[in-house]
Design an enzyme around this catalytic site. Structure first.
Site: not given
Ligand SMILES: Nc1ncnc2c1ncn2[C@@H]1O[C@H](COP(=O)(O)OS(=O)(=O)O)[C@@H](OP(=O)(O)O)[C@H]1O
Ligand SMILES: Nc1ncnc2c1ncn2[C@@H]1O[C@H](COP(=O)(O)OP(=O)(O)O)[C@@H](O)[C@H]1O
Length: 198
Positions: A34, A36-37, A106
């Protein structure tokens, strides 16, 4: 599987759709912690593909959990079911001729490999968005790491739940101290090298 249910082969197939659309169909699977971008890169890449006339669809973890995967949480079994549904939906979209971008944490190799196995060879492109946990935690755009550290969220990937990094992803992106444009260009070059894009 019920033996009375038989697959029906329709006349319009994937090759015909690819010819009509003018490009190949495949699934780009973004995995990473979460923050990571994943969404940012998938979104920017989709914009560039769209600009080039490629037919795309972006499946995002946060979004599908409002509908297709509503009610599922973050236990190992719920993540598995979440990704199984998304994998099947993505497979249909690829069959429909689209370039599908999927952005999901994932965290388990087995779940990602199960989706890979749904698609023909070469049509599943795993993109590892590799950003150090400390950087993700510092970004923390939704304040979730803070909550996880405080024990308010359980099973949070990277904190009290595992992340199994891909062993041989098709694309390995270091998304730290680099611009989004630079990363998008790198992914596009990798797709061209694999002859998925012209
Ligand atoms: N426990 C926990 N672990 C990881 N992430 C969490 C959790 N609870 C809520 N979130 C939020 O839900 C987003 C991840 O959902 P996903 O459907 O991508 O997860 S998974 O693939 O089923 O593991 C993830 O979104 P991203 O930040 O965009 O990756 C989080 O915002
Ligand atoms: N190359 C990058 N350099 C700096 N910040 C980044 C970069 N890529 C994404 N971000 C920032 O990192 C944060 C998380 O990005 P996001 O796309 O929402 O991640 P994820 O979907 O993996 O949770 C956001 O605030 C986004 O603007």
């Amino acid at each position: 599987m019920n033996k009375d249910i038989v697959w029906h082969q329709h006349d319009i197939n994937k090759a015909a759709r690819a010819e009509q659309k003018g490009h190949k169909a495949f699934l780009l699977w973004f995995t990473g912690l979460s923050g990571s971008g994943k969404s940012t890169i998938a979104g920017a890449l989709e914009q560039e593909l769209f600009r080039r006339g490629v037919h795309t669809y972006l499946l995002d973890g946060d979004n599908v959990r409002h509908g297709l995967c509503k009610g599922l949480g973050f236990t190992t079994a719920d993540r598995q079911e979440n990704l199984r549904r998304v994998g099947e939906a993505a497979k249909l979209m690829v069959d429909a001729g689209l370039v599908v971008l999927a952005a999901f944490v994932s965290p388990y190799r087995a779940d990602r490999d199960a989706i890979r196995a749904l698609l023909p060879e070469g049509e599943f492109v795993e993109v590892f968005v590799d950003t150090p946990l400390a950087e993700c935690e510092q970004r923390d755009p939704k304040g979730l790491y803070k909550k996880a550290r405080a024990g308010e969220i359980k099973h949070f990937t990277g904190i009290d739940d595992p992340y199994e990094a891909p062993v041989q992803p098709e694309v390995h992106i270091h998304n730290h101290d680099r611009s989004v444009e630079e990363v998008v260009a790198e992914v596009l070059a990798k797709l061209q090298a694999r002859e998925l894009l012209s």
